[in-house]
Design an enzyme around this catalytic site. Sequence first.
Site, PDB file in Angstrom:
ATOM      1  N   LEU A  38     -13.134   3.358   4.434  1.00 24.40           N
ATOM      2  CA  LEU A  38     -13.021   2.389   3.746  1.00 24.40           C
ATOM      3  C   LEU A  38     -11.512   2.401   3.522  1.00 24.40           C
ATOM      4  CD1 LEU A  38     -15.795   3.085   0.901  1.00 24.40           C
ATOM      5  CD2 LEU A  38     -15.630   1.135   2.807  1.00 24.40           C
ATOM      6  N   THR A  41      -6.609  -1.798   6.400  1.00 24.64           N
ATOM      7  CA  THR A  41      -5.319  -1.473   7.132  1.00 24.64           C
ATOM      8  C   THR A  41      -4.427  -0.669   6.093  1.00 24.64           C
ATOM      9  OG1 THR A  41      -5.160  -3.453   8.674  1.00 24.64           O
ATOM     10  CG2 THR A  41      -3.212  -2.547   8.095  1.00 24.64           C
ATOM     11  N   GLY A 140      -8.012  -9.315   5.428  1.00 21.07           N
ATOM     12  CA  GLY A 140      -6.777  -8.925   5.967  1.00 21.07           C
ATOM     13  C   GLY A 140      -6.063  -9.735   6.923  1.00 21.07           C
ATOM     14  N   ILE A 180       8.098  -3.339   8.005  1.00 17.52           N
ATOM     15  CA  ILE A 180       7.723  -2.535   8.711  1.00 17.52           C
ATOM     16  C   ILE A 180       8.492  -1.924   9.732  1.00 17.52           C
ATOM     17  CG2 ILE A 180       5.576  -2.282  10.478  1.00 17.52           C
ATOM     18  CD1 ILE A 180       4.343  -4.242   8.778  1.00 17.52           C
ATOM     19  N   HIS A 441      18.078   9.896 -21.079  1.00 16.44           N
ATOM     20  CA  HIS A 441      19.072  10.354 -20.413  1.00 16.44           C
ATOM     21  C   HIS A 441      19.064  11.836 -20.108  1.00 16.44           C
ATOM     22  CE1 HIS A 441      23.385  10.899 -19.112  1.00 16.44           C
ATOM     23  NE2 HIS A 441      23.280  11.936 -19.735  1.00 16.44           N
TER      24      HIS A 441
END
Length: 462
Positions: A38, A41, A140, A180, A441
Amino acid sequence: MSSYDVIIIGSGPGGYVCAIRCAQLGLKTACVEGRETLGGTCLNVGCIPSKALLHATEMLHEAQENFGKMGIEVEAPKVDWEKMLAYKTDTIGQNTKGIEFLFKKNKVDWLKGWGSIPEPGKVKVGDEVHDAKNIIIATGSETSTLPGVEIDEKTVVSSTGALELEKIPSKMVVIGAGVIGLEMGSVFRRLGTEVTVVEYLDTITPGMDGEVQKNFHKLLKKQGLDFILGAAVQGVETSGDGSKVSYKLKKDDSEASLEADIVLVSTGRRPVTKGLGLDELGVEMTDRGQVKTDDHFATNVKGIYAIGDCITGPMLAHKAEDEGMAVAEILAGKHGHVNYEVIPSVIYTHPEVASVGRTEEALKEAGVPYKAGKFSFMGNGRAKANFAADGFVKILAHKETDRILGAHIVGPMAGDLIHELCVAMEFGAAAQDVALTCHAHPTYSEAVREAALACGDGPIHS
């Protein structure tokens, strides 16, 4: 044959999130996935494995460049590429198994195989046909390429092939200076590869704030990436020794070529809809091959919805997740909604680049009165201590109301820092609201507060 309230086709970030949310809201839910695992991509060959390699090579860079400065004396690190790939694969496995566990926990059925829609209310997986009151397409996208450039995933590769190379190349040409291409180019540059990026436009990272583009470009060149901008790739010839990339410069039509062991094609992505049977169903598509939907993610065919990369909008995993959540809420009778004005984008190089909302160029074009507050990480104590002082935070606020309209960060942990500004924008905050909020900080986040202060009377440490 089984009957469901909802069947989602595709188990990427949009699909699996949608399935889990549907089940949580009391809908009997199934998710169709033909891969062995599962996650689509993103988890298998995209976001997760690429981030594993980005992290590994960033650690390599730290050991090579900064350990000695901090008084850590070690031998020069060596790269075991096979072991690094094993680390990446293990990372994938942990994540994909996690989704499988969540499906079982939430009682989502995994219908294993590739799905199609023979008619409204029916989903076919293999030889079985299942009934569904609602069908959600979450299939997708896939890598797109250019004319004359054929991807073989051996010498000419997409990001999928780049994540599985048998050895580290000595020379790589990256076609496309988008997210990419720059992420994977950074990985291999840190591994010692000579990387040249060829981009059709005159700038990198198309669509991002102009000041970010220029600053980021300089930082990447400083790291050793070469760029050829304004170049139209004409084709790629492959041979036993590698490939030759031919291109034409737009400014004078001159032609040239580059040779490389590996060519990475990162020229964008296109929706995956083939084989679903959408044409036969009469589902309307856009001119760009996306599934056409209304404001509630519904197609023109009753009971069929679509989300994620296969519909209009940025192809981002978290955008798909938001849409998956929203359509689940709608189907459960609630009011699902996605605020497309507050979807961040991140490039996971070093330093990271993150943005949300409008760019300066967009505000100028729209004639919106604005002011820009900017703060350099050179003025941030934590960043200087960590050798991470490159970059800046930039906040764009309405000149009259002070409401935050956009934010852009180049610097350490930019992908995490951007979310303070996302939340601020979601609640309609002014830059002054961020400026008056106490920040711990020393942290990188203080640079965000300083940029907000710069929208008013001015930052403290600049």
